[in-house]
Design a protein around this motif. Structure first.
Motif, PDB file in Angstrom:
ATOM      1  N   PRO A 308       8.790   4.553  11.831  1.00 26.04           N
ATOM      2  CA  PRO A 308       9.400   4.300  13.161  1.00 26.04           C
ATOM      3  C   PRO A 308      10.610   3.365  12.749  1.00 26.04           C
ATOM      4  N   PHE A 309      11.622   3.420  13.681  1.00 26.61           N
ATOM      5  CA  PHE A 309      12.896   2.298  13.468  1.00 26.61           C
ATOM      6  C   PHE A 309      12.481   1.001  13.217  1.00 26.61           C
ATOM      7  N   GLY A 310      13.111   0.351  12.406  1.00 29.46           N
ATOM      8  CA  GLY A 310      12.818  -0.932  12.123  1.00 29.46           C
ATOM      9  C   GLY A 310      11.540  -1.314  11.293  1.00 29.46           C
ATOM     10  N   SER A 311      11.168  -0.370  10.738  1.00 25.45           N
ATOM     11  CA  SER A 311       9.746  -0.516   9.904  1.00 25.45           C
ATOM     12  C   SER A 311      10.112   0.220   8.417  1.00 25.45           C
ATOM     13  N   GLU A 312       9.240  -0.173   7.575  1.00 29.42           N
ATOM     14  CA  GLU A 312       9.482   0.342   6.112  1.00 29.42           C
ATOM     15  C   GLU A 312       8.163   0.861   5.526  1.00 29.42           C
ATOM     16  N   ARG A 313       7.891   1.633   4.790  1.00 33.95           N
ATOM     17  CA  ARG A 313       6.624   2.184   4.343  1.00 33.95           C
ATOM     18  C   ARG A 313       6.477   1.622   2.655  1.00 33.95           C
ATOM     19  N   TYR A 314       5.548   0.822   2.442  1.00 37.06           N
ATOM     20  CA  TYR A 314       4.985   0.289   1.060  1.00 37.06           C
ATOM     21  C   TYR A 314       3.637   0.539   0.529  1.00 37.06           C
ATOM     22  N   LEU A 315       3.307   0.545  -0.498  1.00 41.84           N
ATOM     23  CA  LEU A 315       2.060   0.934  -0.934  1.00 41.84           C
ATOM     24  C   LEU A 315       1.333  -0.362  -1.387  1.00 41.84           C
ATOM     25  N   GLU A 316       0.079  -0.370  -1.063  1.00 45.43           N
ATOM     26  CA  GLU A 316      -0.718  -1.315  -1.697  1.00 45.43           C
ATOM     27  C   GLU A 316      -1.207  -1.037  -3.013  1.00 45.43           C
ATOM     28  N   ARG A 317      -1.858  -1.961  -3.824  1.00 45.00           N
ATOM     29  CA  ARG A 317      -2.408  -1.582  -5.245  1.00 45.00           C
ATOM     30  C   ARG A 317      -3.046  -0.537  -5.635  1.00 45.00           C
ATOM     31  N   ASN A 318      -3.919  -0.019  -4.375  1.00 41.23           N
ATOM     32  CA  ASN A 318      -4.802   1.179  -4.496  1.00 41.23           C
ATOM     33  C   ASN A 318      -4.092   2.349  -4.075  1.00 41.23           C
ATOM     34  N   GLY A 319      -2.760   2.337  -4.035  1.00 39.03           N
ATOM     35  CA  GLY A 319      -2.014   3.497  -3.334  1.00 39.03           C
ATOM     36  C   GLY A 319      -1.899   3.871  -1.894  1.00 39.03           C
ATOM     37  N   GLN A 320      -2.531   2.990  -1.156  1.00 38.78           N
ATOM     38  CA  GLN A 320      -2.794   3.130   0.364  1.00 38.78           C
ATOM     39  C   GLN A 320      -1.252   2.675   0.981  1.00 38.78           C
ATOM     40  N   LEU A 379       5.259  -8.376  -2.907  1.00 35.26           N
ATOM     41  CA  LEU A 379       5.571  -8.922  -3.841  1.00 35.26           C
ATOM     42  C   LEU A 379       6.708  -7.792  -4.607  1.00 35.26           C
ATOM     43  N   PHE A 380       8.038  -8.251  -4.745  1.00 32.48           N
ATOM     44  CA  PHE A 380       9.188  -7.382  -5.006  1.00 32.48           C
ATOM     45  C   PHE A 380       9.516  -7.574  -6.596  1.00 32.48           C
ATOM     46  N   GLU A 381       9.271  -6.690  -7.491  1.00 31.50           N
ATOM     47  CA  GLU A 381       9.644  -6.455  -8.793  1.00 31.50           C
ATOM     48  C   GLU A 381      10.487  -5.434  -9.191  1.00 31.50           C
ATOM     49  N   LYS A 382      11.595  -5.906  -9.752  1.00 33.71           N
ATOM     50  CA  LYS A 382      12.801  -4.973 -10.265  1.00 33.71           C
ATOM     51  C   LYS A 382      13.176  -4.115  -8.964  1.00 33.71           C
ATOM     52  N   GLY A 383      13.178  -4.605  -7.831  1.00 32.85           N
ATOM     53  CA  GLY A 383      13.789  -3.812  -6.488  1.00 32.85           C
ATOM     54  C   GLY A 383      12.684  -3.240  -5.951  1.00 32.85           C
ATOM     55  N   LYS A 384      11.298  -2.932  -6.537  1.00 37.16           N
ATOM     56  CA  LYS A 384      10.262  -2.220  -5.848  1.00 37.16           C
ATOM     57  C   LYS A 384       9.285  -3.463  -5.504  1.00 37.16           C
ATOM     58  N   GLY A 385       8.970  -2.939  -4.002  1.00 32.83           N
ATOM     59  CA  GLY A 385       8.150  -3.702  -3.110  1.00 32.83           C
ATOM     60  C   GLY A 385       6.528  -3.204  -3.296  1.00 32.83           C
ATOM     61  N   GLU A 386       5.646  -4.090  -3.457  1.00 34.62           N
ATOM     62  CA  GLU A 386       4.430  -3.929  -3.419  1.00 34.62           C
ATOM     63  C   GLU A 386       3.513  -4.719  -2.351  1.00 34.62           C
ATOM     64  N   VAL A 387       2.610  -4.067  -1.718  1.00 35.13           N
ATOM     65  CA  VAL A 387       1.608  -4.820  -0.738  1.00 35.13           C
ATOM     66  C   VAL A 387       0.709  -5.515  -1.580  1.00 35.13           C
ATOM     67  N   VAL A 388       0.744  -6.761  -1.764  1.00 33.65           N
ATOM     68  CA  VAL A 388      -0.428  -7.491  -2.237  1.00 33.65           C
ATOM     69  C   VAL A 388      -1.851  -7.697  -1.586  1.00 33.65           C
ATOM     70  N   THR A 389      -1.454  -7.824  -0.344  1.00 37.04           N
ATOM     71  CA  THR A 389      -2.812  -7.891   0.507  1.00 37.04           C
ATOM     72  C   THR A 389      -2.184  -8.052   2.113  1.00 37.04           C
ATOM     73  N   ALA A 390      -2.863  -7.286   2.987  1.00 38.75           N
ATOM     74  CA  ALA A 390      -2.379  -7.237   4.290  1.00 38.75           C
ATOM     75  C   ALA A 390      -3.498  -7.509   5.097  1.00 38.75           C
ATOM     76  N   PRO A 391      -4.237  -8.851   5.116  1.00 40.44           N
ATOM     77  CA  PRO A 391      -5.297  -9.177   5.968  1.00 40.44           C
ATOM     78  C   PRO A 391      -4.956  -9.409   7.452  1.00 40.44           C
ATOM     79  N   VAL A 392      -5.896  -9.351   8.246  1.00 40.77           N
ATOM     80  CA  VAL A 392      -5.862  -9.385   9.714  1.00 40.77           C
ATOM     81  C   VAL A 392      -6.017 -10.846   9.992  1.00 40.77           C
ATOM     82  N   ILE A 393      -4.897 -11.280  10.996  1.00 39.48           N
ATOM     83  CA  ILE A 393      -4.995 -12.968  11.154  1.00 39.48           C
ATOM     84  C   ILE A 393      -6.008 -13.054  11.980  1.00 39.48           C
ATOM     85  N   ARG A 394      -6.991 -13.891  11.684  1.00 39.84           N
ATOM     86  CA  ARG A 394      -8.209 -14.348  12.488  1.00 39.84           C
ATOM     87  C   ARG A 394      -7.899 -15.557  13.422  1.00 39.84           C
ATOM     88  N   THR A 395      -7.187 -16.550  12.879  1.00 41.23           N
ATOM     89  CA  THR A 395      -6.913 -17.801  13.337  1.00 41.23           C
ATOM     90  C   THR A 395      -5.499 -18.276  13.161  1.00 41.23           C
TER      91      THR A 395
END
Length: 630
Positions: A308-320, A379-395
């Motif tokens: 979608p417009f205004g968003s970007e795709r990144y991968l988690e450490r497990n490839g998801q 976490l961005f390293e050498k211009g490549k971004g990786e999602v370290v964690t994407a938790p649900v905000i509980r509070t």
């Protein structure tokens, strides 16, 4: 009167033993080596990797003196630099074939040839500077385009916040290249938005144009502001490199700007060049963004479809894949500290972050307004971004403390914390030149420096022995002990010895013997005044001590000033200078008196001492040669 208790002789013996043990590694030299370590979690350094390295070395017909797996790195030692370079090329081709992603760091190194028993005592040789031993030289290219893009992203977020605070409605804000596009629905909102930009964003220049029934404002960074951004990016990267190298424990690094967009890094005496290359080459920056929860985003995650417009795709450490919004909520600039640790419940390695006041406030507001939604930490390293964690905000999360996790190993958690703690880079960098300066370039400097210290020492010894006889021999032995202790302390501290440091070492010899000259002349003076030999020795040491202390303290103050305000070679001189003063006070006074007490102190009927000719003015009384009962 002139007898040391047993505990004082024990201190002297212990000091001598420590001096010998920690000086010895400097005589064994160092061997050229190749070190292999991992730069990614997927690249394992284990027994299988060791076998691949051994096979590559054997295929290249390069005999290795030693090949070991130590912790998370493989170290192969060779007899010559030619073998080292040949082996590095062979290992690199075996582990990192052309066209594949670099998962390993293959770097040149130098390893001590010290015996195992010395290594077990943590005795290691001194580091030598680039001018003596060589070291590692890096040339890094700063991506100035990325710096402007990052600044534009930050300004886009600030504009969004400013318009919301002023209650100015818009049809969307997006970055397009290095410009910011703001869509407005009517003329009134357009004028209000322009006022906000004029009042709060002086670094931007904006033009507007009609697009059908709507309007579009295109804002770009002014040329003079862009230059400031690039200059600040370069300065921040230099500061960050200083912090990272300090974390690595590299002594006396040289980090300086070269040209408009390049940084030169020289690491003299570095031991773990693979680690240094990995840390310097990585450009870890942290960003906190919200996950796009729309149905289009969920579909894009599952089918790898259009984002979608205004968003970007990144991968988690497990490839998801994870679809995150482009708006950056927080960056590494808001960090005040990052420390590795373990989760209290799962005991997994984590990184604990502390935010500054502004970051804590923003994080609290965002978590309060988005309870039930996901928040991604990238976490961005050498211009490549990786999602370290994407938790649900509980509070709502306040207090400025955040924990990030995501299938990290303990080593990765330590490295990530180091990179974030050292400061985020304002722009990505790439190593465009790497050079290891071999020891042959510094061999001549080492020879000249060694000769200057040796000949200076021998001439001083010859003069003292001729002029002060037995007391001159004691002074010469004390001078040798001073040199032994100085080298031992430098080795224990793992200080870097440079040419200025060797000059300071020669100066330390002269200052150390000066203390013994004061003592010997004071003893002579007491003998001229008619004191008995034992009384003259006692008074000579006691009365010379105040003068020695005063002169050494004033010189030490000058050395501390050089250490505090100097840099590079000046600091190298100051370190050896200050340590030389401290060791000379021990050897010239405490140790030399121990020798005198050992030689003369037990002679109850001492009639004379061998301290050279005691010149007496005409008419002066000649001391009695009766037994000394003191």
């Amino acid at each position: 009167m002139n007898r040391y208790p047993v505990w004082k002789f024990a201190i002297i013996v212990i000091a001598l033993l420590l001096g010998v043990v920690y000086t010895l590694p400097n005589f064994f030299g160092e061997a050229p080596a190749v070190q292999v370590s991992s730069s990614k979690m997927s690249a394992k350094v284990d027994d299988a990797t060791l076998a691949r390295v051994a096979e590559a070395i054997k295929a290249a017909n390069v005999p290795a003196a030693a090949l070991t797996l130590e912790g998370n790195s493989i170290k192969a030692r060779f007899e010559s630099t030619e073998q080292q370079l040949k082996a590095k090329d062979a290992i690199q081709k075996a582990l990192i074939p052309e066209g594949t992603e670099n998962g390993y760091v293959v770097a040149l190194n130098l390893l001590s040839r010290s015996p195992a028993w010395l290594t077990s005592l943590h005795a290691a040789p001194m580091y030598l500077g680039l001018d003596l031993r060589g070291g590692v030289h890096f040339m890094l290219q700063v991506d100035m385009k990325a710096a402007l893009t990052q600044k534009t992203d930050s300004l886009a977020g600030d504009i969004r916040t400013a318009l919301r605070e002023k209650d100015v409605r818009h049809g969307g804000i997006a970055r397009n290249g290095q410009s910011i596009e703001i869509r407005m629905r009517d003329q009134a909102q357009l004028n209000a938005a322009r006022r906000v930009l004029t009042d709060q964003f002086a670094d931007l220049q904006a033009v507007d144009a009609a697009e059908g029934t709507e309007f579009k404002i295109t804002a770009t960074i002014k040329p003079e502001a862009a230059r400031r951004v690039q200059e600040q990016a370069l300065k921040q990267n230099i500061t960050t490199l200083h912090n990272r190298i300090n974390e690595l424990g590299v002594a006396e690094p040289v980090i300086q700007q070269q040209g408009l967009d390049r940084i030169v890094v020289q690491l003299p005496g570095v031991q773990d060049t693979a680690k240094a290359k990995d840390i310097l080459g990585r450009t870890a920056t942290l960003e906190v963004r919200l996950v796009d929860e729309s149905s289009e985003a969920r579909s894009a995650e599952q089918t790898n479809g259009m984002v979608p417009f205004g968003s970007e795709r990144y991968l988690e450490r497990n490839g998801q894949p994870v679809i995150v919004k482009k708006q950056v909520i927080l960056t590494g600039d808001n960090l005040t500290d990052a420390q590795p640790g373990f989760d209290n419940q799962t005991q997994e390695p984590v990184v604990n972050l502390s935010l500054d006041g502004k970051g804590a406030r923003i994080f609290k507001d965002v978590t309060r307004e988005n309870v039930g939604k996901r928040m991604a930490i990238l976490l961005f390293e050498k211009g490549k971004g990786e999602v370290v964690t994407a938790p649900v905000i509980r509070t709502e999360i306040g207090g400025g403390r955040v924990q990030i996790s995501g299938r990290m190993t303990t080593s990765e958690a330590n490295d990530t914390a180091l990179l974030l703690r050292a400061g985020s880079l304002a722009a990505p960098m790439e190593i465009i030149e790497e050079r290891t300066i071999g020891p042959s370039l510094g061999a001549e400097n080492i020879a000249k420096g060694f000769n200057s210290v040796t000949w200076g020492f021998l001439v001083i010894v010859a003069f003292m022995c001729i002029y002060y006889m037995v007391f001159g021999v004691f002074s010469s032995i004390a001078l040798g002990v001073n040199l032994l202790l100085l080298v031992a302390v430098l080795s224990m501290l793992q200080a870097t010895l440079t040419l200025p440091g060797m000059a300071a070492m020669a100066l330390a010899l002269g200052m150390a013997i000066d203390s013994n000259v004061l003592i010997n002349e004071r003893v002579r003076e007491e003998l001229r005044l008619g004191a008995s030999p034992q009384a003259a020795i006692h008074a000579g040491y006691d009365r010379a001590w105040a003068t020695i202390l005063d002169s050494n303290i004033t010189t030490l103050i000058a050395g501390v000033a050089l250490l505090a305000f100097g840099s590079g070679p000046v600091r190298g001189f100051a370190v050896v200078h200050c340590l030389g003063i401290l060791t000379s006070m021990f050897s010239a006074v405490f140790f030399s008196r121990g020798l005198v007490n050992l030689w003369y102190g037990r002679q109850k009927k001492l009639k004379s001492v061998s301290i050279g000719t005691v010149w007496r003015p005409e008419g002066a009384a000649v001391p009695a040669t009766t037994d000394d009962k003191a």
